[in-house]
Design a protein around this motif. Sequence first.
Motif, PDB file in Angstrom:
ATOM      1  N   UNK A 291       4.170 -17.514 -13.323  1.00  0.00           N
ATOM      2  CA  UNK A 291       3.524 -16.867 -12.169  1.00  0.00           C
ATOM      3  C   UNK A 291       4.545 -16.152 -11.299  1.00  0.00           C
ATOM      4  N   UNK A 292       5.655 -16.825 -11.071  1.00  0.00           N
ATOM      5  CA  UNK A 292       6.702 -16.236 -10.228  1.00  0.00           C
ATOM      6  C   UNK A 292       7.198 -14.942 -10.872  1.00  0.00           C
ATOM      7  N   UNK A 293       7.442 -15.015 -12.173  1.00  0.00           N
ATOM      8  CA  UNK A 293       7.915 -13.818 -12.870  1.00  0.00           C
ATOM      9  C   UNK A 293       6.875 -12.703 -12.773  1.00  0.00           C
ATOM     10  N   UNK A 294       5.619 -13.052 -13.034  1.00  0.00           N
ATOM     11  CA  UNK A 294       4.571 -12.024 -13.052  1.00  0.00           C
ATOM     12  C   UNK A 294       4.359 -11.415 -11.663  1.00  0.00           C
ATOM     13  N   UNK A 295       4.417 -12.259 -10.648  1.00  0.00           N
ATOM     14  CA  UNK A 295       4.213 -11.739  -9.286  1.00  0.00           C
ATOM     15  C   UNK A 295       5.347 -10.788  -8.902  1.00  0.00           C
ATOM     16  N   UNK A 296       6.566 -11.114  -9.280  1.00  0.00           N
ATOM     17  CA  UNK A 296       7.695 -10.221  -8.946  1.00  0.00           C
ATOM     18  C   UNK A 296       7.649  -8.931  -9.771  1.00  0.00           C
ATOM     19  N   UNK A 297       7.241  -9.058 -11.055  1.00  0.00           N
ATOM     20  CA  UNK A 297       7.363  -7.903 -11.956  1.00  0.00           C
ATOM     21  C   UNK A 297       6.125  -7.012 -11.970  1.00  0.00           C
TER      22      UNK A 297
END
Length: 330
Positions: A243-249
């Motif tokens: 989720x963290x990766x997807x939210x940033x990217x």
Amino acid sequence: MTPRVLSGIQPSGNLHIGNYLGALGNWVKIQHDYESIFCIVDLHAITVYQKPEELRSKVREIAALFLAAGIDPRHSRIVVQSAVAAHAELAWLLTCVTPMGWLERMTQFKAKAAAQESVGDGLFQYPVLMAADILLYQANIVPVGEDQMQHLELARDIAQRFNSLYGDTFTMPATRLPLVGARVMGLDEPTTKMSKSASGTGHAVALLDPPERIKKTIMRATTDSGSGVDFETMGPGVQNLLNIFQAFSDWTNDQMKAHFSGMRYGDLKKQVAEMTISKLEPIQKRYADITADPAYLESILKDGANAVRPTADATVRLVKERMGIYTETA
Ligand code: TYM
């Protein structure tokens, strides 16, 4: 009329990637589509004891982080809540139309109260002050993380009750959650929300953490007994990292699946750390520049409060008139 957006962050603890992905980063994206007001809610922060010197400097730190993250001061207003007296004044007026039972149901109050030896009345009234922040500006949209949804429902209930008692006065504010990142979980304990007050390294990545520390925190994050990413069976720790990766990217679900399926947890963490660092480093650089010029920051806060005060005062005046409270005649 351009719809109005309003949101706020408490100047307590260190802002973390949950605050960024759930709120601040989303504000930056949507600010130009609306008339935007972003508050540093110091009156909320003092519902639990704050050291005065720390609170004073936190307000400026948060203001600088707003700017560093990309809030555009030529368009959006950055307002310290206590600088506009109408917030506290409207809160009192709304307190008088709010049944205690509604406040007793607030899960954040219950959780925070359970963690304190003595519970201040301010902590109980907290959501009424939050309703005042929003209703004062007749905000249409309130972009927040998931944990604020119950408070926003209450704000709408208070507005509705006021409107039915005294006539149509307040606009109904809508909650706006980010598509991804509305609830970032603790890295050490992915079943609890990442929180500013949870102390200890390993729980949160603060926006001002140096890259080495960010890497260390993410590499140590709790995962599960599997060894590679499986989108069907993953536990909350792996889900949180993705989720963290997807939210940033801003990647799509398909991109995420194609890239991460089967990836070993060690590699996943490395990529999440690199992505996080690449997004936070430019914010940290701008933060350093902004804090090097305290007069600039002060002027932004002064301009913000001056710009919104007439709207806030007009609402309080209208509310007083509706309630039959004394108002000075010109
Ligand atoms: P605060 O200061 O706790 O948090 C600020 C914003 O960050 C979001 N947030 C998160 N989002 C995703 N994952 C997380 N782990 C996470 N932790 C926090 C919050 O949802 C919030 O949007 N009561 C509010 C401040 C407030 C306010 C307002 C907000 C006061 N008046 C008026 C909106 C409108 C609070 O304590 O936020």
